[in-house]
Design a protein around this motif. Structure first.
Motif, short mmCIF file in Angstrom:
data_model
loop_
_atom_site.label_atom_id
_atom_site.label_comp_id
_atom_site.label_asym_id
_atom_site.label_seq_id
_atom_site.Cartn_x
_atom_site.Cartn_y
_atom_site.Cartn_z
N THR A 349 59.92 2.84 109.65
CA THR A 349 58.89 2.30 110.83
C THR A 349 57.74 3.26 111.00
OG1 THR A 349 60.85 1.26 111.89
CG2 THR A 349 58.83 1.50 113.36
N TRP A 350 58.09 4.49 110.91
CA TRP A 350 57.20 5.45 110.93
C TRP A 350 56.13 5.48 109.65
CZ3 TRP A 350 54.69 8.59 114.22
CH2 TRP A 350 54.40 9.63 113.98
N LYS A 351 56.64 5.26 108.70
CA LYS A 351 55.83 4.99 107.56
C LYS A 351 54.67 4.05 107.87
CE LYS A 351 56.05 4.64 102.36
NZ LYS A 351 55.29 3.48 102.59
N LEU A 352 55.30 2.74 108.21
CA LEU A 352 54.23 1.62 108.56
C LEU A 352 53.19 1.96 109.72
CD1 LEU A 352 56.75 -1.33 108.34
CD2 LEU A 352 55.26 -0.68 106.46
N TRP A 353 53.77 2.84 110.53
CA TRP A 353 52.98 3.05 111.78
C TRP A 353 51.86 3.89 111.12
CZ3 TRP A 353 52.63 1.90 116.90
CH2 TRP A 353 51.80 2.95 117.58
N ASN A 354 52.17 5.00 110.56
CA ASN A 354 50.97 5.92 110.05
C ASN A 354 50.17 5.02 108.92
OD1 ASN A 354 51.54 8.43 111.30
ND2 ASN A 354 53.25 8.50 109.62
N GLU A 355 50.38 4.06 108.41
CA GLU A 355 49.64 3.29 107.43
C GLU A 355 49.02 2.27 108.18
OE1 GLU A 355 52.40 2.28 104.31
OE2 GLU A 355 52.63 4.20 103.54
N LYS A 356 49.27 1.82 109.39
CA LYS A 356 48.65 1.09 110.22
C LYS A 356 49.19 -0.70 109.89
CE LYS A 356 45.98 3.96 112.20
NZ LYS A 356 46.14 4.53 113.29
N ARG A 357 50.35 -0.53 109.37
CA ARG A 357 51.00 -1.80 108.96
C ARG A 357 52.19 -1.94 109.66
NH1 ARG A 357 53.01 -1.96 103.76
NH2 ARG A 357 53.32 0.46 103.60
N SER A 358 52.27 -1.61 111.08
CA SER A 358 53.51 -1.93 111.90
C SER A 358 53.92 -3.45 111.86
CB SER A 358 53.22 -1.32 113.15
OG SER A 358 52.95 0.25 113.13
N ILE A 359 53.08 -4.13 111.92
CA ILE A 359 53.41 -5.78 112.07
C ILE A 359 54.16 -6.21 110.95
CG2 ILE A 359 51.53 -6.92 111.03
CD1 ILE A 359 52.75 -7.62 114.43
N GLU A 360 54.36 -5.57 109.72
CA GLU A 360 55.15 -5.77 108.50
C GLU A 360 56.72 -5.55 108.76
OE1 GLU A 360 53.53 -4.12 104.86
OE2 GLU A 360 51.47 -4.65 105.54
N LEU A 361 56.81 -4.79 109.79
CA LEU A 361 58.29 -4.56 110.35
C LEU A 361 59.01 -5.77 110.86
CD1 LEU A 361 60.63 -2.24 110.72
CD2 LEU A 361 59.77 -2.15 113.15
N VAL A 362 58.45 -6.68 111.41
CA VAL A 362 58.82 -8.03 112.02
C VAL A 362 59.66 -8.78 111.09
CG1 VAL A 362 58.12 -10.00 113.47
CG2 VAL A 362 56.86 -7.95 113.61
#
Length: 450
Positions: A349-362
């Protein structure tokens, strides 16, 4: 016969009845201000109040009051001495001595506290669970097995049966009775009573038809029944239940083992926090504590608790953050796998957050049917909750506020704690005297100098 003579003979007859209790010769009936007397040798005489001796009325009143008092004492004696455990439900006053050192101020008020708790006899619980049939077993924990049952009034219940060879279970039984008997909240499981008979010790809870959250969220078929609206409601309900435990109840309670399997769901999918066997009470100004006996579940324990035994309300906040990420993604934190890295769910999740891809966690099962703003807000709150340093995690009151207000600007999270399973496994080298159990639930003791 002269009126005066009748009065004398009647007076004598009354005293014979009262003092000698000669009911064969006379009967006396009191009616208002009259006494009607029937005597074997006399016809009915209507004696007016002016010929009724005052001491006769006094003796009659005392006799009636004494008889009533004796009857009342007999009823009370029967109630106190009646056999126990014969009825379906009764009430007991259970003396519970507090064992935790975490709440000395609370102990000063009551070293031994009587808890009024409904009780069920063993025969009723045994019949309700069909003699604890294997098909009625719905769970197993450190406390012991859990069975589904149905009482004679058709009320469905969940029965937690203490394992007789479990010392840990006995401590958990006492702890759970102390805590749950005092707590009432719509997002906490409700204790209906207990059964204490011989070697048997059981807790009787409301039965929740949908069982625990992990049965849904980690099952690819069942989690289709959890659209985003229900998932968000579950997140908010857990947050409100924790807020009650940490702040709004008269006790400050740290759960210490918050995880998806301890979140139960009712028929409307409303969450209820359960399993308070290792919870602790904080009293007075105490806000944190340290223990040498660390009990918890890999993937949900905070860094400070897993590595040094320190726990506080912020330990529960960390566990809450992990649960939120699991609800959003449908994936477990412990045992998480991604071919591109070796992070766990928190690190991913932290990796996606830094890469501005947090929505991919869903969870892809949601298929885009969710509020993007709500999801991103939940992810940010979760990352804030799993921060490495306790002071950088929000309180549960702040969490509820952030989740409930769309227009509030949230702080930016820093790198969280335990971003990979390797970092969690450093516990192996940093602690000694550990006893690791199979599975991801662990109990171990750290050795300390005196």
């Amino acid at each position: 016969m002269a009126r005066a003579e009748i009065g004398k003979r009647l007076h004598s007859a009354v005293w014979n009845v009262i003092l000698d209790i000669d009911i064969r010769n006379a009967l006396i009936f009191c009616r208002g201000c009259r006494i009607l007397v029937f005597e074997k040798n006399l016809s009915k005489i209507d004696l007016m109040n002016e010929y009724q001796p005052k001491h006769v009325r006094l003796v009659i009143a005392i006799t009636m009051l004494s008889a009533f008092a004796l009857l009342l004492l007999a009823i009370l004696a029967w109630y106190k001495l009646r056999p126990k455990g014969r009825r379906e439900e009764d009430t007991i006053s259970m003396p519970i001595a507090h064992e935790s050192k975490s709440f000395p101020h609370y102990e000063e008020e009551s070293q031994e506290e009587d808890l009024e708790l409904p009780t069920f006899d063993l025969a009723t619980i045994s019949a309700a669970t069909d003699q604890f049939a294997l098909r009625n077993k719905i769970g197993q924990g450190g406390f012991g097995p859990v069975y589904k049952g149905e009482l004679p009034n058709r009320l469905e219940v969940a029965v937690k049966r203490l394992s007789q060879n479990s010392g840990q279970g006995l401590r958990e039984f006492k702890n759970e009775v102390i805590l749950i008997a005092k707590l009432q909240h719509r997002n906490l499981v409700r204790l209906l009573g207990c059964c204490i008979q011989g070697d048997e010790k059981m807790l009787v809870y409301e039965y929740l038809a949908n069982k625990s959250l992990d049965n849904f969220i980690f099952d690819r078929i069942k989690r289709k029944l959890l659209p985003w609206s229900i998932r968000f409601n579950i997140v908010l309900g857990i947050a409100r239940g924790l807020l009650y435990l940490h702040q709004d109840s008269r006790l400050r309670i740290i759960h210490r083992d918050l995880k998806t399997s301890n979140i139960l769901l009712d028929r409307e999918m409303n969450p209820k926090i359960s399993d308070f066997g290792i919870a602790r009470i904080f009293g007075g100004e105490i806000t944190e504590e340290k223990t040498r006996r660390i009990i918890g579940t890999y993937g949900y324990m905070s860094p400070e608790y897993a590595m040094s035994g320190h726990f506080s309300v912020k330990s529960d906040v960390f566990s809450f953050g992990v649960i939120v990420l699991e609800i959003i993604s449908g994936r477990k934190n412990w045992g998480f796998y991604d071919p591109d890295h070796d992070h766990n769910l928190i690190g991913h999740t932290w990796k996606l957050w830094n890469e501005k891809r947090s929505i991919e966690l869903v969870d892809d099962i949601l298929d885009g049917s969710f509020s993007k703003d709500e999801v991103l807000r939940c992810i940010q709150v979760a990352l804030l909750s799993v921060q490495q340093r306790t002071e950088e995690r929000p309180t549960m009151s702040t969490v509820v506020f952030m989740l409930s207000n769309e227009n509030v600007e949230l702080p930016q999270p820093k790198e969280p704690g335990f971003v990979s399973e390797r970092s969690a496994m450093k516990i192996d080298s940093s602690s000694s005297g550990q006893d690791f159990h199979t599975g991801n639930h662990i109990t171990f003791t750290t050795a300390e100098g005196r």
